[in-house]
Write an enzyme that holds these catalytic residues in place. Structure first.
Site, short mmCIF file in Angstrom:
data_model
loop_
_atom_site.label_atom_id
_atom_site.label_comp_id
_atom_site.label_asym_id
_atom_site.label_seq_id
_atom_site.Cartn_x
_atom_site.Cartn_y
_atom_site.Cartn_z
N CYS A 251 14.49 71.25 47.42
CA CYS A 251 13.68 72.42 47.89
C CYS A 251 14.54 73.57 48.40
O CYS A 251 14.41 74.63 48.10
CB CYS A 251 12.69 71.86 48.91
N THR B 137 7.54 73.10 49.96
CA THR B 137 6.74 72.14 49.54
C THR B 137 5.84 72.64 48.27
O THR B 137 5.03 72.00 47.56
CB THR B 137 5.71 71.45 50.42
N GLU C 113 22.48 66.72 52.07
CA GLU C 113 21.81 67.93 51.39
C GLU C 113 22.80 69.04 50.74
O GLU C 113 22.55 69.55 49.92
CB GLU C 113 20.99 68.44 52.67
N GLY D 145 1.81 61.26 50.57
CA GLY D 145 2.84 61.82 51.06
C GLY D 145 2.79 63.46 51.14
O GLY D 145 1.72 63.87 50.60
N VAL E 268 4.42 65.92 49.72
CA VAL E 268 4.26 66.62 48.48
C VAL E 268 3.35 66.07 47.54
O VAL E 268 3.03 66.81 46.69
CB VAL E 268 5.97 66.25 47.99
N HIS F 30 11.60 77.28 54.16
CA HIS F 30 13.22 77.24 54.29
C HIS F 30 13.71 78.84 54.20
O HIS F 30 13.38 79.52 53.25
CB HIS F 30 13.85 76.47 52.94
N ARG G 287 1.17 49.68 50.84
CA ARG G 287 0.62 49.85 52.11
C ARG G 287 -0.84 50.44 51.84
O ARG G 287 -1.78 50.22 52.50
CB ARG G 287 1.36 50.74 53.20
N LYS H 128 24.17 68.21 47.46
CA LYS H 128 23.01 68.28 46.41
C LYS H 128 22.73 69.67 46.19
O LYS H 128 22.99 70.20 44.92
CB LYS H 128 21.59 67.95 47.11
N1 LIG Z 1 8.98 67.37 51.41
C1 LIG Z 1 9.55 68.54 50.90
O1 LIG Z 1 9.55 69.68 51.07
C2 LIG Z 1 10.18 68.11 49.76
C3 LIG Z 1 10.43 69.15 48.74
C4 LIG Z 1 11.24 68.73 47.62
C5 LIG Z 1 11.41 67.42 47.15
N2 LIG Z 1 10.87 66.47 47.94
C6 LIG Z 1 11.30 65.11 47.55
O2 LIG Z 1 9.81 64.61 47.22
C7 LIG Z 1 10.02 63.24 47.50
C8 LIG Z 1 8.70 63.04 48.41
O3 LIG Z 1 8.83 63.68 49.52
P1 LIG Z 1 7.91 63.71 50.70
O4 LIG Z 1 8.23 64.64 51.52
O5 LIG Z 1 6.18 63.81 50.14
O6 LIG Z 1 7.71 62.17 51.44
P2 LIG Z 1 6.66 61.57 52.29
O7 LIG Z 1 5.73 62.41 52.98
O8 LIG Z 1 7.49 60.69 53.08
O9 LIG Z 1 5.84 60.71 51.40
C9 LIG Z 1 6.49 59.65 50.61
C10 LIG Z 1 5.43 58.98 49.43
O10 LIG Z 1 6.08 57.82 48.81
C11 LIG Z 1 5.02 56.70 49.04
N3 LIG Z 1 5.84 55.67 48.88
C12 LIG Z 1 6.68 54.88 49.75
N4 LIG Z 1 7.20 53.95 49.31
C13 LIG Z 1 6.74 53.65 48.06
C14 LIG Z 1 6.87 52.69 47.10
N5 LIG Z 1 7.87 51.64 47.33
N6 LIG Z 1 6.34 52.63 46.00
C15 LIG Z 1 5.64 53.73 45.68
N7 LIG Z 1 5.32 54.69 46.52
C16 LIG Z 1 5.96 54.89 47.85
C17 LIG Z 1 4.28 56.95 50.28
O11 LIG Z 1 3.13 56.08 50.14
P3 LIG Z 1 2.49 55.42 51.41
O12 LIG Z 1 1.64 56.46 52.07
O13 LIG Z 1 1.74 54.17 50.93
O14 LIG Z 1 3.55 54.75 52.30
C18 LIG Z 1 4.10 58.36 50.01
O15 LIG Z 1 3.10 58.68 49.35
C19 LIG Z 1 11.02 62.88 48.03
O16 LIG Z 1 12.04 62.32 47.32
C20 LIG Z 1 11.58 64.12 48.57
O17 LIG Z 1 13.02 64.00 48.78
C21 LIG Z 1 10.69 66.82 49.35
#
Ligand SMILES: NC(=O)c1ccc[n+]([C@@H]2O[C@H](COP(=O)([O-])OP(=O)(O)OC[C@H]3O[C@@H](n4cnc5c(N)ncnc54)[C@H](OP(=O)(O)O)[C@@H]3O)[C@@H](O)[C@H]2O)c1
Length: 359
Positions: A155, A337, A209, A11, A13, A249, A37, A212
């Site tokens: 974030c 991120t 949000e 993903g 992050v 942000h 997947r 939180k």
């Molecule tokens: N984006 C930001 O700026 C940010 C900042 C702070 C915190 N966060 C938090 O960080 C976390 C990840 O965010 P993201 O933005 O990186 O999300 P993302 O891009 O949608 O990535 C999600 C990840 O989770 C994996 N995943 C999905 N279902 C799963 C399962 N059942 N078991 C194990 N892995 C699974 C996905 O793998 P696949 O590729 O195999 O589907 C992918 O690697 C979230 O909790 C989010 O709230 C995000």
């Protein structure tokens, strides 16, 4: 070297974790995991779009070649017996199941919100509330775990809590009002934000949000007393929006302080703020946690999100506010991120390694 597994490695992050740990002096990537997947594929295949063949790499840095042939494992089956630390970058729903499973044996540093509000769980920002790490011993004991779960903040909370800390320490706070203009990458890759929804647009609501950010800011700025965190007692009200910015942000902050102060006093307190002792020496720490601009056209996400490799919070347009008692207002930009996610979590790991919580 400390051996790390990245769960959610494919993903947005997860990819930032890979960048943050490339050539890291203390921590090496030993395993990558994601959903069913991606499991069984090489990392490169797992992040390649099956229909177009395009590599779905979201960081501004080039793809990290060293991990491209590493296998991606199914997170639910991940064997962590040879792992020292788990970085979790999955959605909260999955985190609720997977993180406790890992924490039974190993420390888990999470970017998900699943456990942020539990009494025995700190939300750490090194330099801001490092002493809250003491709660981890209590968590270990009460849950009977060898490891622990320690999430980083949302974030949007990160930049707000960092910039309020010197104000709160020097002048106290009665109330904080914050409106965010959050980048698209903050919504993750799936479900993410659709291009046609955000193009030429502002989305006025991000579910969950605001609550939180309000709750986390009070918890982070709270005191660790008699084995628990007493949240800071000031009023806080947030509006969170999504804008057509890729990364970084922006937040507009209004603060009513307990003691009267001038704009110069706030700017000075922010500029000289270095956080608690020794944290700036950690490998991923910014030398300046807060950078204050005089130029009224700063901060801007495009110009300022990269400051100190995305780890500094940039502030500008500090002004007096006459609508609030002892009012001050400013804008900030924080990299969602990096400091707000993966590199912020790596910084937490460095603090916990230095202080003997992880070996
Ligand atoms: N984006 C930001 O700026 C940010 C900042 C702070 C915190 N966060 C938090 O960080 C976390 C990840 O965010 P993201 O933005 O990186 O999300 P993302 O891009 O949608 O990535 C999600 C990840 O989770 C994996 N995943 C999905 N279902 C799963 C399962 N059942 N078991 C194990 N892995 C699974 C996905 O793998 P696949 O590729 O195999 O589907 C992918 O690697 C979230 O909790 C989010 O709230 C995000």
């Amino acid at each position: 070297m400390v051996k790390a597994a990245i769960v959610g490695a494919t993903g947005i992050v997860g990819q930032q974790f890979i960048v943050a740990l490339k050539n890291h002096p203390w921590i090496e990537i030993a395993a990558l995991a994601a959903s069913e997947r991606s499991a069984g594929r090489s990392y490169k295949k797992a992040i390649t779009d099956a229909s177009s063949g395009a590599l779905r790499w979201f960081c501004e840095e080039p793809p990290v070649e060293e991990v491209m042939e590493m296998p991606v494992q199914n997170a639910i089956e991940l064997d962590i017996s040879t792992i020292d630390i788990v970085f979790s970058a999955i959605e909260s729903e999955q985190a609720k199941i997977l993180e406790p499973k890992f924490a039974v044996a190993k420390p888990v540093i999470s970017t998900a919100s699943a456990f942020r509000y539990d009494e025995d769980v700190p939300i750490l920002i090194p330099g801001i509330n490092s002493e809250h790490a003491k709660l981890l011993q209590i968590q270990r004991k009460s849950r009977g775990w060898k490891g622990f779960i320690t999430p980083i903040p949302n974030c949007t909370t990160a930049g707000l809590a960092i910039t309020l800390k010197p104000i709160y320490e020097a002048f106290g706070l009665n109330a904080v009002i914050m409106t965010s203009m959050q980048a698209m990458s903050g919504a993750g890759r799936s479900s993410g934000v659709l291009g046609l929804d955000i193009l030429d647009n502002v989305i006025p609501y991000i579910p969950g949000e605001e609550e939180k950010v309000q709750r986390e800011t009070q918890k982070i700025l709270g005191n660790f007393e008699e084995g628990s965190i007493r949240p800071a007692r000031f009023n806080i009200s947030c509006t969170c929006t999504r804008v057509n910015v890729r990364e970084g942000h922006t937040e507009s902050v209004f603060a009513s302080t307990q003691k009267a102060c001038e704009v110069e006093d706030i700017a000075r307190a922010m500029r000289k703020f270095v956080g608690s002792s020794g944290e700036t020496e950690l490998p991923s720490a910014p030398k300046h946690m807060i950078i204050v601009h005089e130029d009224p056209f700063r901060p801007q996400p495009r110009l300022d999100r990269h400051m100190e490799d995305g780890m500094a919070t940039t502030v500008g347009r500090i002004r007096k506010d006459t609508a609030l008692k002892n009012g001050t207002k400013y804008l900030l930009v924080s990299h969602n991120t990096k400091m707000g996610a993966a590199k912020g979590a790596v910084l937490v790991a460095e603090l916990l390694i230095r202080d003997g919580y992880i070996s």
